[in-house]
Design an enzyme around this catalytic site. Structure first.
Site, PDB file in Angstrom:
ATOM      1  N   LYS A   1       0.836  -1.201   0.000  1.00 37.93           N
ATOM      2  CA  LYS A   1       0.000   0.000   0.000  1.00 37.93           C
ATOM      3  C   LYS A   1       0.871   1.250   0.000  1.00 37.93           C
ATOM      4  O   LYS A   1       1.952   1.237   0.575  1.00 37.93           O
ATOM      5  CB  LYS A   1      -0.848   0.038   1.279  1.00 37.93           C
ATOM      6  CG  LYS A   1      -2.044  -0.878   1.288  1.00 37.93           C
ATOM      7  CD  LYS A   1      -2.825  -0.702   2.583  1.00 37.93           C
ATOM      8  CE  LYS A   1      -3.956  -1.697   2.697  1.00 37.93           C
ATOM      9  NZ  LYS A   1      -5.020  -1.535   1.691  1.00 37.93           N
TER      10      LYS A   1
ATOM     11  N   ARG B   1     -10.374 -11.421   1.889  1.00 38.92           N
ATOM     12  CA  ARG B   1     -11.234 -12.462   1.309  1.00 38.92           C
ATOM     13  C   ARG B   1     -10.521 -13.821   1.315  1.00 38.92           C
ATOM     14  O   ARG B   1     -11.165 -14.857   1.358  1.00 38.92           O
ATOM     15  CB  ARG B   1     -11.665 -12.039  -0.099  1.00 38.92           C
ATOM     16  CG  ARG B   1     -10.534 -11.868  -1.074  1.00 38.92           C
ATOM     17  CD  ARG B   1     -10.939 -11.061  -2.306  1.00 38.92           C
ATOM     18  NE  ARG B   1     -11.046  -9.633  -2.042  1.00 38.92           N
ATOM     19  CZ  ARG B   1     -11.390  -8.723  -2.932  1.00 38.92           C
ATOM     20  NH1 ARG B   1     -11.682  -9.093  -4.170  1.00 38.92           N
ATOM     21  NH2 ARG B   1     -11.461  -7.453  -2.618  1.00 38.92           N
TER      22      ARG B   1
HETATM   23  N1  BES Z   1      -8.089  -3.680   4.409  1.00 41.26           N
HETATM   24  C1  BES Z   1      -8.286  -3.234   3.089  1.00 41.26           C
HETATM   25  C2  BES Z   1      -9.591  -2.449   2.903  1.00 41.26           C
HETATM   26  C3  BES Z   1      -9.758  -1.166   3.680  1.00 41.26           C
HETATM   27  C4  BES Z   1      -9.632   0.043   3.048  1.00 41.26           C
HETATM   28  C5  BES Z   1     -10.120  -1.189   5.007  1.00 41.26           C
HETATM   29  C6  BES Z   1      -9.833   1.218   3.753  1.00 41.26           C
HETATM   30  C7  BES Z   1     -10.314  -0.024   5.721  1.00 41.26           C
HETATM   31  C8  BES Z   1     -10.188   1.179   5.091  1.00 41.26           C
HETATM   32  C9  BES Z   1      -8.328  -4.423   2.124  1.00 41.26           C
HETATM   33  O1  BES Z   1      -7.582  -5.520   2.494  1.00 41.26           O
HETATM   34  C10 BES Z   1      -7.789  -3.945   0.824  1.00 41.26           C
HETATM   35  O2  BES Z   1      -6.657  -3.557   0.790  1.00 41.26           O
HETATM   36  N2  BES Z   1      -8.613  -3.997  -0.203  1.00 41.26           N
HETATM   37  C11 BES Z   1      -8.225  -3.574  -1.490  1.00 41.26           C
HETATM   38  C12 BES Z   1      -8.774  -4.554  -2.477  1.00 41.26           C
HETATM   39  C13 BES Z   1      -8.259  -4.372  -3.871  1.00 41.26           C
HETATM   40  C14 BES Z   1      -6.788  -4.697  -3.964  1.00 41.26           C
HETATM   41  C15 BES Z   1      -9.053  -5.283  -4.792  1.00 41.26           C
HETATM   42  C16 BES Z   1      -8.835  -2.186  -1.723  1.00 41.26           C
HETATM   43  O3  BES Z   1      -9.946  -1.931  -1.281  1.00 41.26           O
HETATM   44  O4  BES Z   1      -8.167  -1.364  -2.344  1.00 41.26           O
HETATM   45 ZN    ZN Z   2      -5.525  -5.355   1.868  1.00 46.83          ZN
END
Ligand code: BES
Ligand code: ZN
Ligand code: ZN
Length: 501
Positions: A281, A355
């Site tokens: 990230k 997931r």
């Molecule tokens: N933990 C994150 C989602 C999240 C985002 C939680 C903001 C709390 C606040 C999740 O694991 C994630 O990173 N999801 C990605 C999915 C994508 C790579 C398909 C996302 O939402 O960008």
């Molecule tokens: Zn994530």
């Protein structure tokens, strides 16, 4: 810090000595339309006079202090506006109580006496109103003190008062329930606020054991890496393999004292830190990722008070605690994992890790033969884009279950909105080399995540998925009782939901 004592008593406001006496006023357009407070007779109409002078209209959240100059034993009266009478909800009451306490506290108050603003309406009955006041007071006063040296001194007692003994009896019950709902919520807040180096997978295991300790109705099973391997939990193990911290699956069981008619499984995402893994990230997005275990925190929060709430339903709380880190051992984009159900998943983005842990946890949960399953997960940024920071997205294969959860959430003031499990988007999860891939396209990310999870749920199993990515963590104050930080969102909904069986 002295904990504030919260109670209700039968009594006469005009004879009660305290630092602040709290009264409530509905919105009025014209001063002349204002109904007089009974107490104001003893105060020679002082309240009326000051409210007129200060143009106090009783708007929601508006407050005014009046010094009583020795006319009654209370040193000051604080009038709190409730807005329009016909728009009054339990949420208004939570906010009004929290506001009263916070304003009174700013002038070094010790003892507060408050009326119960409304006692005899169907939903706004004395029990519900006292419960809402309790929640507003407790949640509004919450702070995460673990790393702060200085603890503030505060109000020592808050007494609700009514002249009606029946109201007092009902309010007592409301306070007890409000205390439990708040306690569960604050338990989840503490877990979520704790930084990831002190909230590792093993710390979530310890939290579960801590909750069960000395409680005959709760048992805990913990599965380490070896057991997860035997179970074939390829998703959980795959996500965990980049981290120094070992993964665990935790399974808590609550059994009510009577014979339970139904069995419910509550499943929480428990990623103690989500760096994104090798699909790292950006720094800004990583800042709050200690909150990625909020789903499990909500389940633990509910379990922390479940014995006292005593719902008549068997409850299974299940989560897989892992940390998502990049390293030489981490899963790579393109790797294929085998889920507990034997489905193969191509991991195209290691940041879509929730997931992957949930697919196995859902399989395991289903083997417990529950009557329904509810999972809670900070699953997608896309859900936050769709619904904003205050609203949870709910996706479900069962309309009755959805309505039950939505009703519970409305009552406790936790906002949720249904999103569709759109069948035609399933094609977005097709992989060239495996049964599925772990990301959909550019759009509808909350829905493709929900559809991914659905692949691991028996179509006949009533199941609801709550994407709490927005409301789990407040990047700024949301309202007067939900301040910046972990919110403990969904704990009260879960408790209300369980009570409805
Ligand atoms: N933990 C994150 C989602 C999240 C985002 C939680 C903001 C709390 C606040 C999740 O694991 C994630 O990173 N999801 C990605 C999915 C994508 C790579 C398909 C996302 O939402 O960008
Ligand atoms: Zn994530
Ligand atoms: Zn995540």
């Amino acid at each position: 810090m002295d904990p504030m004592e919260l109670s209700v008593r039968k009594g006469n406001l005009e004879q009660e000595s305290c630092d602040v006496l709290v009264l409530y006023a509905f919105h009025i357009k014209k001063e002349s339309k204002r109904a007089a407070f009974p107490t104001d007779t003893t105060l020679d109409g002082l309240l009326m006079k000051v409210m007129d002078e200060e143009r106090f209209h009783g708007d929601c959240g508006q407050t005014i202090f009046v010094r009583t100059e020795g006319l009654i034993p209370a040193k000051r009266v604080l009038v709190v506006g409730l807005g329009k009478k016909e728009e009054l909800t339990l949420e208004t009451i939570r906010e009004a109580a929290a506001a009263a306490l916070q304003i009174a506290r700013s002038i070094k108050t010790k003892k507060i006496v408050s009326i119960i603003p409304i006692e005899n309406e169907e939903l706004l009955n004395a029990k519900n109103v006292a419960q809402a006041m309790t929640e507003g007071l407790r949640l509004g006063a919450y702070t995460f003190g673990r790393y702060k040296k200085q603890k503030k001194n505060g109000v020592t007692s808050f007494v609700m008062m009514s002249a009606d003994a029946k109201v007092v009896g009902l309010a007592k019950k409301g306070i007890v329930q409000g205390e439990l709902y708040s306690k569960g919520t604050m338990f989840a807040r503490d877990l979520g606020n704790t930084p990831a180096h002190h909230m590792r997978p093993i710390d979530l295991v310890d939290a579960a054991k801590y909750i069960a300790k000395g409680k005959s109705s709760i048992t805990v099973r913990v599965f380490g890496k070896d057991r997860l391997e035997k179970m074939g939990a390829g998703g959980i193990l795959g996500v965990a393999q980049g981290s120094e911290h070992a993964p665990y699956m935790v399974h808590m069981i609550y059994k009510p004292s009577g014979r339970a008619k139904k069995r419910v499984a509550l499943i929480g995402k428990a990623v103690t830190f989500d760096s994104g893994g090798l699909s790292l990230k950006p720094a800004d997005y990583m800042m709050t990722m200690k909150i990625d275990m909020a789903g499990a925190a909500s389940v633990l929060g509910a379990f922390s008070v479940i014995e006292e709430i005593a719902p008549n339903v068997e409850v299974h709380g299940i989560f897989a605690a892992v940390e998502n880190m990049p390293s030489g051992k981490a899963i790579r984009p393109g790797d294929v994992l085998v889920a507990m159900s034997k489905k193969t998943v191509e991991v195209l983005n290691t940041d879509a890790e929730g997931r992957l842990t949930l697919m196995d946890t859902l399989c395991y949960a289903q083997k417990q033969k529950p009557d329904c399953m509810v999972d809670l997960a900070t699953l997608t940024g896309a859900c936050v884009v769709a619904l904003g920071e205050e609203i949870t997205g709910i996706m479900s294969n069962n309309e009755v279950l959805t309505q039950k959860i939505l009703e519970a959430s409305a009552l406790v003031g936790e906002k949720m909105w249904e999103l569709p499990l759109e069948k035609s988007y399933k094609k977005l999860l097709k992989s060239h080399i495996a049964d599925m891939q772990n990301i959909g396209g550019r759009y509808g990310g909350a829905l493709t995540a929900g559809l991914f999870l659905q692949e691991f749920v028996d179509p006949k199993m009533p199941w609801a998925h709550l994407d709490i990515a927005g409301p789990a963590f407040a990047e700024r104050d949301i309202n007067i009782y939900t301040k910046k930080g972990a919110t403990g969102h969904a704990v009260r909904t879960l408790l209300e939901f369980l009570r409805s069986f």
